[in-house]
Design a protein around this motif. Structure first.
Motif, PDB file in Angstrom:
ATOM      1  N   MET A 247       4.809   6.062  -5.021  1.00 16.82           N
ATOM      2  CA  MET A 247       6.001   5.900  -4.191  1.00 16.82           C
ATOM      3  C   MET A 247       6.128   4.463  -3.690  1.00 16.82           C
ATOM      4  N   ALA A 248       4.982   3.822  -3.452  1.00 14.99           N
ATOM      5  CA  ALA A 248       4.997   2.423  -3.021  1.00 14.99           C
ATOM      6  C   ALA A 248       5.543   1.525  -4.127  1.00 14.99           C
ATOM      7  N   ILE A 249       5.161   1.813  -5.373  1.00 17.13           N
ATOM      8  CA  ILE A 249       5.683   1.053  -6.516  1.00 17.13           C
ATOM      9  C   ILE A 249       7.186   1.270  -6.641  1.00 17.13           C
ATOM     10  N   THR A 250       7.636   2.505  -6.425  1.00 17.55           N
ATOM     11  CA  THR A 250       9.073   2.806  -6.456  1.00 17.55           C
ATOM     12  C   THR A 250       9.812   2.018  -5.382  1.00 17.55           C
ATOM     13  N   LEU A 251       9.201   1.896  -4.206  1.00 15.55           N
ATOM     14  CA  LEU A 251       9.808   1.121  -3.124  1.00 15.55           C
ATOM     15  C   LEU A 251       9.920  -0.353  -3.505  1.00 15.55           C
ATOM     16  N   VAL A 252       8.887  -0.885  -4.132  1.00 12.13           N
ATOM     17  CA  VAL A 252       8.923  -2.276  -4.598  1.00 12.13           C
ATOM     18  C   VAL A 252      10.056  -2.465  -5.607  1.00 12.13           C
ATOM     19  N   ASP A 253      10.208  -1.510  -6.514  1.00 10.26           N
ATOM     20  CA  ASP A 253      11.301  -1.589  -7.495  1.00 10.26           C
ATOM     21  C   ASP A 253      12.666  -1.596  -6.804  1.00 10.26           C
ATOM     22  N   GLU A 254      12.794  -0.773  -5.782  1.00 13.35           N
ATOM     23  CA  GLU A 254      14.042  -0.706  -5.022  1.00 13.35           C
ATOM     24  C   GLU A 254      14.337  -2.050  -4.350  1.00 13.35           C
ATOM     25  N   MET A 255      13.303  -2.671  -3.807  1.00 13.96           N
ATOM     26  CA  MET A 255      13.464  -3.965  -3.139  1.00 13.96           C
ATOM     27  C   MET A 255      13.865  -5.051  -4.137  1.00 13.96           C
TER      28      MET A 255
END
Length: 443
Positions: free
Chosen positions: A363-371
């Motif tokens: 989920m943290a990687i997904t958040l980075v992608d979103e950013m």
């Protein structure tokens, strides 16, 4: 922070002013492989999160520099055990640095704790939980049958003699394990029982007992160590101290290479030094963090290619913002990231909640992608808000390391010249200069 405890199979809350952590280090008879790196990167993530929250910690990592494998390898190479172990200890420390892993509070080679081990074993004998036979000392499992096997969910009745347990006529019970080994080969120390060396399972129990003086909060290790190593480690500590050794047992899953479990016996391991040389440390960290730490992980070329693509995408974004803001093409603002309805994105708050929930790194990687998507959208307006600084902050907590240069006056001028060539449609000169800038790690 809530973490999954392998012993109770429940999520447990870690909420103490100072977190005590122990991780099993390597037996230094060879270079470590990427399977060895998984628990180390897992622990590094916890350390970075604690530092981010300004929570104090003590983190101990051991080095097994006494072992039959070291003796055999050193004899094959006709070098001393000390020199052999030192070579691979130094190689391990270099791997830690190359993996961008923060230094533990202490790294202790077990050879420096022989007197403490002798005292630890002696205390178990005096409590009648261990016994000596022909110069060897064994832990007596029969005294702890109700507790032994709880961590690994093993039933003593199902442990077949000679199948999972080494047959030894000196043992009272087949499941008893050695604490002190009488030997005539390799380096040995004098004890009241014999010339010998400590058993592997004793060192971690002793180090935790000696270094922390109390039960620890988190014990990290690969799932392959759960039985017999962690089981035997736990039972010794309990026998000596009448309490659990750790509040949480954090076990990471197995690694496979192309759907075959990675194993030195199968000769399908990938050394960390080779992986980092070929693909970079960020690639390996991405592969580990893009999967739940508890799950088995299959390393394929497709997964490696995906990781390289992701790392390149993030690195290109960071470099682009870096040189673009340096030459004034983009402007960094102090504006808080907001959505179309003027609600704050609160990226760091989200990230913190994600890690607090059993280190949910996918989920943290997904958040980075979103950013990254948000920043790419902003680049069209040439105004970049605080998403950029928050992105760098989160990447640092995750342990990614990107070499983003602070540009010199000459390098800034070279970037300006490159943009001018493009503006003037002198694409041949622009392409040539672009290659130079890429070689210099600017774009």
């Amino acid at each position: 922070m809530k973490l999954y405890d392998s012993l109770t199979t429940k999520l447990k809350e870690i909420d103490v002013p100072k977190v005590c952590i122990y991780a099993c280090g390597p037996t230094v008879y060879d270079y470590i492989h990427i399977g060895n790196a998984r628990p180390l990167i897992l622990t590094d993530l916890i350390i970075r999160y604690l530092e981010h929250r300004e929570i104090k910690y003590k983190y101990l990592l051991n080095i097994t520099d006494i072992d039959d494998k070291i003796i055999n390898k050193s004899q094959e190479g006709n070098v001393s055990e000390e020199d052999y172990a030192t070579k691979y200890t130094n190689a391990f420390l270099e791997d830690l640095d190359n993996l961008n892993i923060k230094s533990p509070t202490a790294i202790i080679p077990i050879s420096s704790k022989i007197n403490e081990i002798l005292s630890f074993i002696d205390s178990l004998i005096k409590k009648d939980f261990a016994y000596e036979a022909d110069g060897n000392v064994y832990f007596d499992i029969s005294k702890w049958e109700s507790k032994y096997g709880m961590l690994s969910k093993q039933n003593l009745d199902h442990l077949n003699n000679g199948e999972r347990i080494e047959v030894d006529e000196n043992k009272r019970n087949p499941q008893d394990f050695i604490l002190w080994k009488k030997t005539t080969t390799g380096k040995k120390w004098l004890s009241k029982w014999s010339l010998g060396r400590p058993g592997w399972h004793t060192e971690c129990a002793l180090l935790i007992d000696d270094f922390f003086k109390a039960p620890i909060d988190i014990h990290v290790g690969g799932i392959d160590l759960k039985f017999p190593h962690h089981e035997n480690e736990r039972i010794q500590y309990m026998a000596k101290n009448s309490r659990e050794i750790s509040n949480v047992w954090l076990h990471n899953g197995h690694l496979s290479i192309d759907n075959v479990k990675m194993s030195k016996s199968l000769n399908n391991t990938i050394k960390v030094k080779d992986y980092v040389k070929d693909y970079g440390s960020n690639s390996l960290r991405y592969i580990f963090l893009n999967s739940n730490y508890k799950q088995p992980l299959n390393i394929t070329q497709e997964a490696i290619d995906q990781s390289i693509e992701w790392v390149s995408k993030v690195e290109t974004l960071l470099k682009t913002i870096n040189w673009s803001t340096t030459i004034g093409e983009f402007i960094l603002t102090n504006q808080t990231p907001i959505d179309d309805d003027f609600n704050s994105y609160k990226y760091v708050t989200k990230f913190r909640a994600i890690l607090k929930n059993d280190l949910n790194t996918p989920m943290a990687i997904t958040l980075v992608d979103e950013m990254c998507k948000n920043i790419n959208k902003q680049m069209k307006t040439k105004m970049i808000d605080l998403t950029y600084s928050k992105l760098k902050y989160i990447l640092d907590i995750l342990g990614f390391k990107f070499d983003i240069k602070k540009l010199t006056i000459e390098e800034i001028e070279k970037v300006r010249q490159w943009k001018e060539f493009i503006s003037n449609k002198d694409f041949e000169s622009a392409d040539k200069l672009r290659e130079e800038l890429k070689q210099e790690n600017i774009i």
